[in-house]
Design a protein around this motif. Structure first.
Motif, PDB file in Angstrom:
ATOM      1  N   ASN A  73       0.762  -1.339   0.008  1.00 53.71           N
ATOM      2  CA  ASN A  73      -0.010  -0.061   0.165  1.00 53.71           C
ATOM      3  C   ASN A  73       0.902   1.195  -0.076  1.00 53.71           C
ATOM      4  O   ASN A  73       0.243   2.328   0.243  1.00 53.71           O
ATOM      5  CB  ASN A  73      -0.955   0.071   1.294  1.00 53.71           C
ATOM      6  N   ARG A  74       2.015   1.070  -0.286  1.00 53.39           N
ATOM      7  CA  ARG A  74       2.896   2.412  -0.338  1.00 53.39           C
ATOM      8  C   ARG A  74       2.316   3.130  -1.307  1.00 53.39           C
ATOM      9  O   ARG A  74       2.153   2.512  -2.663  1.00 53.39           O
ATOM     10  CB  ARG A  74       4.495   2.042  -0.342  1.00 53.39           C
ATOM     11  N   ARG A  75       2.318   4.511  -1.479  1.00 51.37           N
ATOM     12  CA  ARG A  75       1.729   5.269  -2.650  1.00 51.37           C
ATOM     13  C   ARG A  75       2.732   5.665  -3.614  1.00 51.37           C
ATOM     14  O   ARG A  75       4.023   5.704  -3.209  1.00 51.37           O
ATOM     15  CB  ARG A  75       1.091   6.757  -1.912  1.00 51.37           C
ATOM     16  N   PRO A  76       2.353   5.825  -4.971  1.00 51.02           N
ATOM     17  CA  PRO A  76       3.174   6.251  -5.925  1.00 51.02           C
ATOM     18  C   PRO A  76       3.041   7.992  -5.752  1.00 51.02           C
ATOM     19  O   PRO A  76       2.121   8.332  -5.604  1.00 51.02           O
ATOM     20  CB  PRO A  76       2.748   5.912  -7.080  1.00 51.02           C
ATOM     21  N   VAL A  77       4.111   8.700  -6.082  1.00 51.72           N
ATOM     22  CA  VAL A  77       4.057  10.239  -5.968  1.00 51.72           C
ATOM     23  C   VAL A  77       4.734  10.811  -7.018  1.00 51.72           C
ATOM     24  O   VAL A  77       5.679  10.130  -7.842  1.00 51.72           O
ATOM     25  CB  VAL A  77       4.734  10.681  -4.653  1.00 51.72           C
ATOM     26  N   ALA A  78       4.550  12.087  -7.207  1.00 54.03           N
ATOM     27  CA  ALA A  78       5.208  12.986  -8.115  1.00 54.03           C
ATOM     28  C   ALA A  78       5.585  14.294  -7.517  1.00 54.03           C
ATOM     29  O   ALA A  78       4.691  14.675  -6.583  1.00 54.03           O
ATOM     30  CB  ALA A  78       4.315  13.046  -9.443  1.00 54.03           C
ATOM     31  N   ALA A  79       6.650  14.795  -7.716  1.00 52.69           N
ATOM     32  CA  ALA A  79       6.822  16.155  -6.981  1.00 52.69           C
ATOM     33  C   ALA A  79       7.337  17.016  -8.036  1.00 52.69           C
ATOM     34  O   ALA A  79       8.103  16.695  -9.074  1.00 52.69           O
ATOM     35  CB  ALA A  79       7.959  15.915  -5.940  1.00 52.69           C
ATOM     36  N   ARG A  80       7.015  18.312  -7.628  1.00 54.51           N
ATOM     37  CA  ARG A  80       7.729  19.401  -8.571  1.00 54.51           C
ATOM     38  C   ARG A  80       8.286  20.474  -7.786  1.00 54.51           C
ATOM     39  O   ARG A  80       7.944  20.958  -6.714  1.00 54.51           O
ATOM     40  CB  ARG A  80       6.248  19.977  -9.104  1.00 54.51           C
ATOM     41  N   ALA A  81       9.534  20.904  -8.078  1.00 60.50           N
ATOM     42  CA  ALA A  81      10.335  21.470  -7.336  1.00 60.50           C
ATOM     43  C   ALA A  81      11.017  22.559  -8.290  1.00 60.50           C
ATOM     44  O   ALA A  81      11.401  22.550  -9.493  1.00 60.50           O
ATOM     45  CB  ALA A  81      11.944  20.750  -6.745  1.00 60.50           C
ATOM     46  N   GLN A  82      11.278  23.896  -7.610  1.00 59.26           N
ATOM     47  CA  GLN A  82      11.402  24.952  -8.322  1.00 59.26           C
ATOM     48  C   GLN A  82      12.890  25.665  -7.703  1.00 59.26           C
ATOM     49  O   GLN A  82      12.725  25.786  -6.259  1.00 59.26           O
ATOM     50  CB  GLN A  82      10.334  26.038  -8.368  1.00 59.26           C
ATOM     51  N   SER A  83      13.940  25.766  -8.435  1.00 53.49           N
ATOM     52  CA  SER A  83      14.913  26.432  -7.711  1.00 53.49           C
ATOM     53  C   SER A  83      14.820  27.871  -7.721  1.00 53.49           C
ATOM     54  O   SER A  83      13.985  28.489  -8.257  1.00 53.49           O
ATOM     55  CB  SER A  83      16.066  26.245  -8.644  1.00 53.49           C
ATOM     56  N   PRO A  84      15.633  28.402  -6.876  1.00 55.35           N
ATOM     57  CA  PRO A  84      15.670  29.919  -6.647  1.00 55.35           C
ATOM     58  C   PRO A  84      15.812  30.899  -8.185  1.00 55.35           C
ATOM     59  O   PRO A  84      15.437  31.930  -8.293  1.00 55.35           O
ATOM     60  CB  PRO A  84      16.815  30.300  -5.961  1.00 55.35           C
ATOM     61  N   ASP A  85      16.340  29.917  -9.064  1.00 52.97           N
ATOM     62  CA  ASP A  85      16.770  30.641 -10.452  1.00 52.97           C
ATOM     63  C   ASP A  85      15.371  30.592 -11.335  1.00 52.97           C
ATOM     64  O   ASP A  85      15.493  30.830 -12.456  1.00 52.97           O
ATOM     65  CB  ASP A  85      17.849  30.098 -11.152  1.00 52.97           C
TER      66      ASP A  85
END
Lengths: 265, 265, 265
Positions: A73-85
């Protein structure tokens, strides 16, 4: 668009993921970060992803699969990261901490649970979500799909943190967070706190070890410390294997005493 | 156009093939399936090709070279296979059975002996047809050359068949057709004949082994059976190596007795 | 444009170089020649580069990093080589001999010391010039930057030469210049001086060894000599490892006596 892959699959299985990706996005430029992460070693996978992903251009999608809990039951995930630039990096994989240090190292990030089954392959194998869930999700995002289309933002994702080594009056205290393929010992002591000069001496496990700029400044077989390419204090042996020399493995404690600097002699 | 490569070359030699391909078709998108097939192991190469090729998009050209007979009178061949959905896959390599299970798994296929020497490199090494014959033929086909231009259709190509495991009243009988990089044992018992439920028990070599959906449902070090991502009954050990646990190698017989199902307890 | 990579980095580190390259030239088609060169083995790296680079199309940029002197005063260099047919190949890497046999094998070449720091990454690690100097220089050249923009032409670059085996009245004298992944022994005796016929016999280390076209013409486990795909006299063992069979390593002397030819029997 660039898609990177990282896994503990070794040989053979990554090719199926690439086939699925190219079926959805024929223009994907797929780059392997590594498929030789020690099996089920989420910690090492997270370190390699964290220290490699940042060199890729904006909008790169990083699919990472070190996934001992696949099919449970571990979840699949997606992340969106934004750099200071303003650079954007996407991370796709299991919710077990693997993606989080990389996303955090880029900058601000948000995490979504992947629940939109319309984006999956039609028959999801319970043992190969890399091919059936993560590859198609990554391919769709590389074609411009908004991350909010994959599911629901979550805040209780599993985190993973390498800790931060500390500096005392006469020592550095940290731990081993990575052993590279050459046996170099990477600590969690960031270069930012290390104000050493070429030739300064540290004492590690009773051995006097010089702080140098690179391996070639000491003799073959001799230990040294340096700021490695990952931005951390590293312990190395010129043309040798520091992990064996100092008998260190991941998570072992590292204490480096400031011995005396060349300037004082 | 996608071109996949599979070989037992290990390191170094695949790069020459890629150089030749890109000289003929600069737009080729080259993907490695594997170059770590055990040396001269046509059987394993054929299995990996069969289970990987189908995930690639239509018109993919698969160049596969596990070729102990290179430079002797074994023929070079090219096959064109069409899936029920109309997808086309091309297979290029030696006439030793390597390509046939993959072509057959796609659907209807035809096989041509490669005889058009105008398509070869000008100096054909007697030990590296991968570079001098298969790479240029594959590159030309990826640019649209019709397969009938490479030579003559043949019907006496060398076949290779993994057999089909069978189900009796109280057992499955099959054999080992692949050991994956994790030591998982893949049998030739197709998922289509396996009507088991989560928690059903099989007895293999005197050991009671549960049928589960994935590795993570049993304890570390414990054996399980499951339908693997290849679509066959697999025997695995959670975070362990089933091939060593059961002392099995390719072609060994597998007998799995139906023990009792959870429903009966 | 094609960019090839060769290094002794093994896993993980090449990905950072690819990220940097794609950030500068998103259209770069990156091909790995090898990242498994034995660590710091400039000699083997130079041989693999020399025998692989020539198969790539004109304007390919080859970035090669086997660099025990990284961070010391060894110079970074770039070379431009032109074949008799007019094909251009670029070579980027350390000034330690690694690039020179490859450049020379293409044809006329010129070497530049890389000094234009504006083309480097902003923070140059003292241990990873592959990522911070060689990758960006290669990427810029692949986009059309003239090699004269990277620095100053030099003539005192470090050279490396594999020597040339010789033929006497009754023998070939040479040395081992490469052991391939299969254990085949590649000598520096060029095919141009070898006028042998199928079935001729050479005596090597007291063992009579036939000259054949390919491995499959002798029994499993038996030694043979042949002209290998690199264009040199090779010693092999069919389905075996010649380096172990003859106990040879790089730079060892090879003496092959002409024994008697099949024509004489």
């Amino acid at each position: 668009m660039v898609i990177t892959l990282l896994s503990d699959f070794g040989d053979v299985y990554p090719a199926s993921m690439k086939g699925v990706i190219l079926g959805i996005n024929p223009d994907a430029n797929i780059v392997d970060i590594s498929h030789s992460i020690p099996r089920h070693d989420i910690h090492t996978g997270a370190f390699v992803l964290m220290t490699s992903a940042k060199y890729f251009p904006t909008d790169t999608v990083h699919i990472a699969v070190v996934d001992p809990g696949v099919g449970t039951n571990r979840r699949p995930v997606a992340a969106r990261a934004q750099s200071p630039d303003g650079d954007i990096h996407y991370f796709i994989g299991p919710d077990n901490g693997l993606l989080i240090p990389a996303a955090r190292s880029i900058g601000k990030f948000e995490v979504y649970e992947i629940i939109n089954r319309k984006l999956f392959r039609s028959n999801v194998s319970s043992v190969f979500h890399g091919k059936d869930i993560f590859a198609p999700i990554g391919a769709h995002i590389s074609k411009g799909l908004g991350i909010e289309e994959v599911g629901t933002e979550i805040f209780d994702f599993i985190d993973l943190d390498f800790g931060t080594g500390i500096k005392t009056a006469d020592s550095f205290l940290g731990k081993v967070i990575f052993l590279d393929p050459f046996g170099n010992i990477v600590t969690n002591i960031s270069s930012r706190g290390v104000e050493l000069n070429f030739g300064d001496i540290l004492e590690i496990e009773g051995i006097k070890v010089p702080f140098l700029n690179s391996y070639g400044f000491c003799r073959e077989g001799e230990p040294l410390t340096l700021i490695g390419s990952h931005g951390f204090l590293e312990i190395a042996v010129n043309q040798g294997n520091a992990a064996r020399f100092f008998d260190k493995k991941i998570d072992d404690e590292i204490i480096a005493y400031l011995s005396f600097s060349k300037a004082c002699t």
